[in-house]
Design a protein around this motif. Structure first.
Motif, PDB file in Angstrom:
ATOM      1  N   ALA A 623       0.828  -1.218   0.000  1.00 23.72           N
ATOM      2  CA  ALA A 623       0.000   0.000   0.000  1.00 23.72           C
ATOM      3  C   ALA A 623       0.864   1.271   0.000  1.00 23.72           C
ATOM      4  CB  ALA A 623      -0.939  -0.024   1.205  1.00 23.72           C
ATOM      5  N   SER A 624       2.116   1.163   0.457  1.00 23.91           N
ATOM      6  CA  SER A 624       3.010   2.326   0.498  1.00 23.91           C
ATOM      7  C   SER A 624       3.877   2.436  -0.746  1.00 23.91           C
ATOM      8  CB  SER A 624       3.915   2.228   1.743  1.00 23.91           C
ATOM      9  OG  SER A 624       4.752   1.087   1.659  1.00 23.91           O
ATOM     10  N   TRP A 625       3.762   1.470  -1.681  1.00 27.52           N
ATOM     11  CA  TRP A 625       4.566   1.513  -2.905  1.00 27.52           C
ATOM     12  C   TRP A 625       3.838   2.345  -3.978  1.00 27.52           C
ATOM     13  CZ3 TRP A 625       5.121  -4.536  -3.220  1.00 27.52           C
ATOM     14  CH2 TRP A 625       5.855  -4.996  -2.109  1.00 27.52           C
ATOM     15  N   PRO A 626       4.517   2.612  -5.058  1.00 30.07           N
ATOM     16  CA  PRO A 626       3.857   3.298  -6.181  1.00 30.07           C
ATOM     17  C   PRO A 626       2.681   2.484  -6.709  1.00 30.07           C
ATOM     18  CG  PRO A 626       6.245   3.383  -6.425  1.00 30.07           C
ATOM     19  CD  PRO A 626       5.986   2.480  -5.265  1.00 30.07           C
ATOM     20  N   ASP A 627       1.695   3.166  -7.248  1.00 30.24           N
ATOM     21  CA  ASP A 627       0.469   2.493  -7.682  1.00 30.24           C
ATOM     22  C   ASP A 627       0.686   1.526  -8.829  1.00 30.24           C
ATOM     23  OD1 ASP A 627      -0.940   3.819  -5.772  1.00 30.24           O
ATOM     24  OD2 ASP A 627      -1.702   5.389  -7.129  1.00 30.24           O
ATOM     25  N   ASP A 628       1.779   1.668  -9.575  1.00 29.97           N
ATOM     26  CA  ASP A 628       1.994   0.775 -10.719  1.00 29.97           C
ATOM     27  C   ASP A 628       2.861  -0.420 -10.360  1.00 29.97           C
ATOM     28  OD1 ASP A 628       4.272   2.203 -10.263  1.00 29.97           O
ATOM     29  OD2 ASP A 628       4.703   2.587 -12.397  1.00 29.97           O
ATOM     30  N   VAL A 629       3.122  -0.597  -9.051  1.00 30.39           N
ATOM     31  CA  VAL A 629       3.905  -1.748  -8.579  1.00 30.39           C
ATOM     32  C   VAL A 629       2.972  -2.681  -7.787  1.00 30.39           C
ATOM     33  CG1 VAL A 629       5.857  -2.547  -7.199  1.00 30.39           C
ATOM     34  CG2 VAL A 629       6.012  -0.384  -8.480  1.00 30.39           C
ATOM     35  N   ASP A 630       2.915  -3.925  -8.254  1.00 26.49           N
ATOM     36  CA  ASP A 630       2.022  -4.896  -7.620  1.00 26.49           C
ATOM     37  C   ASP A 630       2.787  -5.772  -6.632  1.00 26.49           C
ATOM     38  OD1 ASP A 630       0.096  -3.877  -9.346  1.00 26.49           O
ATOM     39  OD2 ASP A 630       0.505  -5.423 -10.875  1.00 26.49           O
ATOM     40  N   VAL A 631       2.039  -6.618  -5.915  1.00 29.73           N
ATOM     41  CA  VAL A 631       2.639  -7.579  -4.988  1.00 29.73           C
ATOM     42  C   VAL A 631       2.064  -8.958  -5.276  1.00 29.73           C
ATOM     43  CG1 VAL A 631       0.929  -7.223  -3.149  1.00 29.73           C
ATOM     44  CG2 VAL A 631       3.209  -8.083  -2.576  1.00 29.73           C
ATOM     45  N   GLU A 651     -10.227  -9.207   4.253  1.00 32.18           N
ATOM     46  CA  GLU A 651      -9.786  -8.460   5.434  1.00 32.18           C
ATOM     47  C   GLU A 651      -8.422  -7.807   5.211  1.00 32.18           C
ATOM     48  OE1 GLU A 651      -9.867 -11.222   8.637  1.00 32.18           O
ATOM     49  OE2 GLU A 651     -12.054 -11.465   8.587  1.00 32.18           O
ATOM     50  N   ALA A 652      -7.495  -8.538   4.545  1.00 31.89           N
ATOM     51  CA  ALA A 652      -6.159  -7.984   4.310  1.00 31.89           C
ATOM     52  C   ALA A 652      -6.244  -6.752   3.411  1.00 31.89           C
ATOM     53  CB  ALA A 652      -5.269  -9.055   3.682  1.00 31.89           C
ATOM     54  N   LEU A 653      -7.059  -6.815   2.368  1.00 32.27           N
ATOM     55  CA  LEU A 653      -7.224  -5.667   1.473  1.00 32.27           C
ATOM     56  C   LEU A 653      -7.880  -4.496   2.198  1.00 32.27           C
ATOM     57  CD1 LEU A 653      -8.377  -7.531  -1.774  1.00 32.27           C
ATOM     58  CD2 LEU A 653      -6.175  -6.388  -1.408  1.00 32.27           C
ATOM     59  N   ALA A 654      -8.917  -4.813   2.972  1.00 28.69           N
ATOM     60  CA  ALA A 654      -9.632  -3.747   3.675  1.00 28.69           C
ATOM     61  C   ALA A 654      -8.744  -3.083   4.723  1.00 28.69           C
ATOM     62  CB  ALA A 654     -10.890  -4.327   4.322  1.00 28.69           C
ATOM     63  N   ALA A 655      -7.967  -3.872   5.449  1.00 29.72           N
ATOM     64  CA  ALA A 655      -7.124  -3.315   6.513  1.00 29.72           C
ATOM     65  C   ALA A 655      -5.998  -2.479   5.956  1.00 29.72           C
ATOM     66  CB  ALA A 655      -6.563  -4.460   7.372  1.00 29.72           C
ATOM     67  N   SER A 656      -5.455  -2.875   4.807  1.00 30.12           N
ATOM     68  CA  SER A 656      -4.310  -2.152   4.238  1.00 30.12           C
ATOM     69  C   SER A 656      -4.726  -1.018   3.314  1.00 30.12           C
ATOM     70  CB  SER A 656      -3.426  -3.131   3.456  1.00 30.12           C
ATOM     71  OG  SER A 656      -4.150  -3.679   2.348  1.00 30.12           O
ATOM     72  N   GLY A 657      -5.932  -1.088   2.761  1.00 32.13           N
ATOM     73  CA  GLY A 657      -6.375  -0.086   1.794  1.00 32.13           C
ATOM     74  C   GLY A 657      -5.813  -0.324   0.413  1.00 32.13           C
ATOM     75  N   LEU A 658      -5.198  -1.481   0.170  1.00 35.29           N
ATOM     76  CA  LEU A 658      -4.604  -1.802  -1.122  1.00 35.29           C
ATOM     77  C   LEU A 658      -5.698  -2.102  -2.143  1.00 35.29           C
ATOM     78  CD1 LEU A 658      -1.838  -2.393  -2.596  1.00 35.29           C
ATOM     79  CD2 LEU A 658      -2.271  -4.819  -2.036  1.00 35.29           C
ATOM     80  N   ASP A 659      -5.514  -1.565  -3.354  1.00 35.15           N
ATOM     81  CA  ASP A 659      -6.445  -1.850  -4.441  1.00 35.15           C
ATOM     82  C   ASP A 659      -6.310  -3.324  -4.824  1.00 35.15           C
ATOM     83  OD1 ASP A 659      -8.029  -1.962  -6.669  1.00 35.15           O
ATOM     84  OD2 ASP A 659      -7.237  -0.127  -7.573  1.00 35.15           O
ATOM     85  N   ALA A 660      -7.456  -4.034  -4.962  1.00 35.68           N
ATOM     86  CA  ALA A 660      -7.441  -5.470  -5.219  1.00 35.68           C
ATOM     87  C   ALA A 660      -6.706  -5.806  -6.510  1.00 35.68           C
ATOM     88  CB  ALA A 660      -8.866  -6.000  -5.273  1.00 35.68           C
ATOM     89  N   ARG A 661      -6.712  -4.898  -7.514  1.00 30.86           N
ATOM     90  CA  ARG A 661      -6.064  -5.204  -8.797  1.00 30.86           C
ATOM     91  C   ARG A 661      -4.538  -5.270  -8.670  1.00 30.86           C
ATOM     92  NH1 ARG A 661      -3.605  -0.826 -10.782  1.00 30.86           N
ATOM     93  NH2 ARG A 661      -4.184   1.244  -9.959  1.00 30.86           N
ATOM     94  N   ARG A 662      -3.995  -4.724  -7.558  1.00 33.06           N
ATOM     95  CA  ARG A 662      -2.543  -4.740  -7.343  1.00 33.06           C
ATOM     96  C   ARG A 662      -2.092  -6.003  -6.606  1.00 33.06           C
ATOM     97  NH1 ARG A 662      -0.655   0.389  -4.333  1.00 33.06           N
ATOM     98  NH2 ARG A 662       1.359  -0.623  -4.744  1.00 33.06           N
ATOM     99  N   LEU A 663      -3.061  -6.858  -6.190  1.00 33.90           N
ATOM    100  CA  LEU A 663      -2.716  -8.099  -5.493  1.00 33.90           C
ATOM    101  C   LEU A 663      -2.762  -9.261  -6.482  1.00 33.90           C
ATOM    102  CD1 LEU A 663      -2.128  -9.756  -2.922  1.00 33.90           C
ATOM    103  CD2 LEU A 663      -4.608  -9.878  -2.560  1.00 33.90           C
ATOM    104  N   GLU A 664      -1.694 -10.006  -6.508  1.00 31.50           N
ATOM    105  CA  GLU A 664      -1.595 -11.183  -7.377  1.00 31.50           C
ATOM    106  C   GLU A 664      -1.376 -12.419  -6.494  1.00 31.50           C
ATOM    107  OE1 GLU A 664       1.902 -12.801 -10.190  1.00 31.50           O
ATOM    108  OE2 GLU A 664       1.094 -10.836 -10.790  1.00 31.50           O
ATOM    109  N   LEU A 665      -2.273 -13.407  -6.635  1.00 30.32           N
ATOM    110  CA  LEU A 665      -2.168 -14.636  -5.846  1.00 30.32           C
ATOM    111  C   LEU A 665      -1.644 -15.750  -6.742  1.00 30.32           C
ATOM    112  CD1 LEU A 665      -5.509 -14.506  -3.806  1.00 30.32           C
ATOM    113  CD2 LEU A 665      -3.218 -13.810  -3.079  1.00 30.32           C
ATOM    114  N   GLU A 666      -0.528 -16.375  -6.284  1.00 29.27           N
ATOM    115  CA  GLU A 666       0.087 -17.444  -7.070  1.00 29.27           C
ATOM    116  C   GLU A 666      -0.322 -18.801  -6.502  1.00 29.27           C
ATOM    117  OE1 GLU A 666       4.280 -16.960  -7.187  1.00 29.27           O
ATOM    118  OE2 GLU A 666       4.213 -14.977  -8.109  1.00 29.27           O
ATOM    119  N   ILE A 667      -0.815 -19.676  -7.398  1.00 26.85           N
ATOM    120  CA  ILE A 667      -1.173 -21.042  -6.980  1.00 26.85           C
ATOM    121  C   ILE A 667      -0.397 -22.027  -7.836  1.00 26.85           C
ATOM    122  CG2 ILE A 667      -3.489 -20.345  -6.236  1.00 26.85           C
ATOM    123  CD1 ILE A 667      -4.561 -21.684  -8.796  1.00 26.85           C
TER     124      ILE A 667
END
Length: 799
Positions: A623-631, A651-667
């Motif tokens: 959430a503290s990184w630039p908007d064009d950098v994902d995790v 809950e993790a997205l809501a607590a951090s305020g991170l935009d969901a499109r910046r989160l990548e889940l690897e399976i």
């Protein structure tokens, strides 16, 4: 006859005659009632009733006689000799007692009639003895024919009265018998009085031992009436009590006949007193006379028919002895294919009561319950409890020099079969595995299912280690052969751990523990093989247990930290994302890489808590990184199956305020192996939230292309094993070219892992790979170094 009628009409006072008849009727009613009571009683009580009946009957006859004599007025005074009068009473009672005893004690009509005739003779004996006691100034003569007629009247009517009274104990028979007995006494008396001829003789004097007729008559009548009244009341009360007992008997009989158990009562000598129909039917004795018979005679009769096994006399003697000594015994006997439990309960005063219960179904149910408690419900093999018992028995039976081997077996990747094909197929596979194991082991060996996909074998009586090795090899081969279950061809392997007695232990728990340690080594060495227990395994297991304890404690002490490795765009070289990677700062061992603790966390289930920690930390840091950098965050297969996964991401997205499109889940492909509706539903829910889904380690599984078709992934990550051999193996280059081409066709980003040099990066750029990640750019670093990694165009690290 004229003489009798003349005597009645001219020489008797009819008022006193009526009184005598009333007394006679009362006495007869009491006598008949007591007679019926005596017949209904057994044992010593019967004799008491007979004696009372004889006393009442004798007194009634005697009283009737002297009241009637008071009514007799032949002209002239007289008196009664006291000794002879008393003798007449004794004769009346004693002769009547004999007759009643015979009539009461027999059920044959002839003897009842004989007894009644003797009672009639007692009437005659009393009358003529009483007449002999009469003293008056006249000579007494008798008309012989009339005397005989009087005796016959008494005998016939008395015999008939007792015969009718003995037929049935009810009111009508009692009234008829009472009337006949009254007639017997009255007819005899007045007929006998008609036979008297008096010739006056003044020379005859009255002796001093005499009593006037009036005094004797009133005294004896009063006493007799009192005795008869008391007896009659006693008889009526007894009849009422018998009636109540009869009603209770009906209730008792109803209860006995409706019992589910058979019941039989025996006296002290072993004679059957009573039984219910359930007893007779259960032991199939309905065609045998039972009441009043000795049990030993019944057993001998059955023994002669081949229906009783054993020594009847010995068995009977034991039952009688147990009852006399007050011992309660319980036996189970087999009769006609049924198991019957017999409980013999002694009674006070002797004898015993036996209850019979058919427990065939109960024993079958108990056997089934016992079997279920000691056997596996699915495979019918012994379970852990029975296996432990048989292992103990095997250790006791093992002779000096013999060897016992314990083999613990675990099916390889059975969970994947269960998840992909469903539990019914998994259960069918376990049953088939159990059948193969049982068919492979020796005749004296034991196969058990300890739970899940874990089996065990005890091999007994082999003196060499090679026998256990040979068996383990056969088991691996047999279990690994293909299975055909419901049109599915299944191939599954097995890992085996072996411990030997006595060198590896001499008790079940130690042998099982060591075999389990060897099994763990077999699985660690690549599965599909077997390993024998070695001493060092225990130390490694101890270290593993200590690591597990440290891992649990580390969660409480916040010893975990999230590191980040950059992912760069191949064309521009800029950082487009960071992959979150977990590190453990152990207080003694320092920084521990995931490869050393993640597998253990997955086995223990702690990976769910660790995964949630990484997810929360990564979202907060990003959430503290630039908007064009994902995790990018890795999801363990165990974590993915957690029912709280969607809630944890939300809950993790809501607590951090991170935009969901910046989160990548690897399976990984193992998550998709089951290919279930639930898995796809979860993936679509995550996609609907805006989260992007990446397929990690692509190309190392079995059905990658089918996965791409089942779900539209956002990114494919090419496994480092292909990247590391780009410059040396043409097939690796071909695979990467195919994957990047596939990604372009499907519009999916491709990321190459493990890029360590410029040559690899150049080849990836030439083949059109979208992103790259590896030590060429940076090794994983703490969150505090993210800014530095973002600033450097190409931060290098030693490969």
């Amino acid at each position: 006859m004229y003489q009798v009628l003349y005597c009645l009409s001219d020489e008797h006072d009819w008022r006193l005659v009526a009184l005598g008849g009333a007394v006679c009727l009362l006495a007869s009613a009491a006598a008949i009632s007591l007679f019926q009571r005596a017949r209904a009683t057994t044992g010593p009580g019967r004799l008491a009733w007979i004696a009372l009946d004889a006393a009442v009957s004798g007194c009634g006859i005697w009283a009737t006689h002297f009241i009637a004599m008071l009514a007799y007025s032949p002209g002239g005074d007289g008196a009664y000799n006291i000794p002879v009068t008393i003798l007449s009473l004794i004769l009346a009672i004693s002769v009547t007692f004999v007759g009643l005893s015979i009539a009461v004690s027999s059920s044959r009509p002839l003897w009842i009639v004989v007894g009644g005739a003797i009672v009639g003779m007692g009437v005659a004996a009393m009358h003529y003895t009483g007449m002999a006691a009469l003293e008056m100034p006249a000579r007494v003569n008798w008309i012989a024919g009339t005397v005989v007629a009087s005796v016959l009247f008494g005998i016939i009517f008395a015999a008939t009265a007792l015969f009718i009274a003995a037929r049935r104990d009810d009111l009508s028979h009692a009234l008829t018998a009472t009337t006949l007995l009254t007639v017997a006494i009255v007819a005899h008396h007045f007929t006998a009085m008609g036979a008297v001829l008096l010739t006056p003789d003044p020379t005859l004097a009255i002796s001093g031992l005499s009593i006037p007729p009036a005094s004797l008559s009133f005294l004896t009548a009063s006493a007799a009436v009192a005795i008869i009244a008391i007896a009659l009341v006693a008889a009526l009360l007894d009849r009422r009590a018998k009636g109540e007992l009869g009603r209770q008997q009906i209730v008792l009989d109803s209860a006995l006949e409706n019992m589910s158990q058979g019941l039989c009562m025996f006296d002290a000598d072993g004679k059957i007193i009573l039984f219910n129909e359930r007893y007779a039917a259960m032991l199939r004795r309905t065609d045998i006379l039972l009441t009043g018979r000795l049990l030993v005679d019944v057993l001998r009769e059955e023994q002669a028919k081949g229906q009783w096994q054993g020594d009847a006399d010995e068995f009977f003697a034991r039952l009688v002895a147990d009852a006399r000594e007050g011992r309660t015994t319980t036996d189970v006997v087999n009769r006609f294919g049924r198991s019957i439990r017999v409980v013999n309960q002694p009674m006070q005063g002797g004898g015993w009561v036996a209850t019979f219960e058919d427990i065939t179904e109960w024993l079958e149910a108990q056997a089934k319950i016992s079997h279920m408690a000691r056997h596996d419900a699915l495979t019918s093999l012994p379970n852990r409890v029975l296996f432990h018992e048989q292992l103990e028995q095997g250790l006791r039976r093992t002779k000096s020099g013999d060897q016992l081997a314990v083999l613990c077996l675990d099916l390889d990747h059975f969970k994947d079969i269960n998840d992909s094909l469903g539990h019914p197929i998994g259960d069918a596979l376990l049953k088939e595995v159990g059948r193969r194991l049982k068919a492979t082991v020796g005749e004296h060996d034991t196969v058990a299912r300890l739970g899940g996909d874990e089996f065990a074998v005890v091999q007994i009586g082999r003196s060499e280690e090679t026998a256990a090795r040979s068996l383990a090899g056969r088991l691996v081969e047999v279990v690994s052969a293909p299975y055909e279950i419901d049109d599915h061809q299944i191939v599954i392997g097995v890992s085996i751990g072996i411990s030997l007695s006595p060198q590896d232990g001499n008790n079940p728990d130690e042998l099982l523990k060591n075999a389990d340690l060897a099994l763990y080594r077999a699985k660690a060495d690549g599965r599909g093989t077997y390993r024998f227990f070695e001493t060092g395994m225990d130390a490694r297991a101890q270290a593993r247990r200590l690591l597990e304890m440290d891992l649990r404690a580390a969660l409480q002490r916040d010893e975990f930290e999230v590191f980040y490795q950059p992912i760069r765009d191949v064309a521009s070289g800029r950082v487009v994302a960071f992959e979150a990677l977990l590190r453990w700062n152990h207080p003694q061992r320092g920084l521990i890489a995931p490869i050393h603790f993640i597998p253990l966390a997955e086995e223990t289930g702690l990976i769910v808590q660790l995964g949630e920690f990484v997810l929360r930390s990564a979202c907060t840091d990003a959430a503290s990184w630039p908007d064009d950098v994902d995790v990018a965050v890795n999801l363990s297969p165990v974590q993915f199956k957690s029912p709280n996964l969607i809630a944890s991401v939300t809950e993790a997205l809501a607590a951090s305020g991170l935009d969901a499109r910046r989160l990548e889940l690897e399976i990984t492909e193992s998550v998709l192996l089951q290919n279930s509706e639930a898995t796809l539903t979860t993936l679509h829910e995550l996609r609907a939230m805006g989260v992007r889904i990446s397929l990690d380690d692509f190309g190392t599984g079995y059905s990658s292309l089918s996965y791409l078709r089942s779900f539209p992934f956002d990114k494919i990550k090419i496994d480092r094993s292909f990247v590391s051999e780009l410059a040396t193996r043409e097939d690796s280059m071909a695979i990467i070219r195919a994957v990047t081409g596939l990604g372009r066709s499907l519009g999916i980003v491709t990321t190459a892992e493990g890029v360590e040099n410029d040559a690899q990066l150049e080849l990836l750029r030439r083949e059109g790979c979208t992103q790259a990640q590896g030590y060429l750019f940076s090794k994983p670093r703490p969150a505090s170094d993210v800014a530095m990694m973002l600033e450097g165009p190409r931060l290098r690290a030693s490969a």
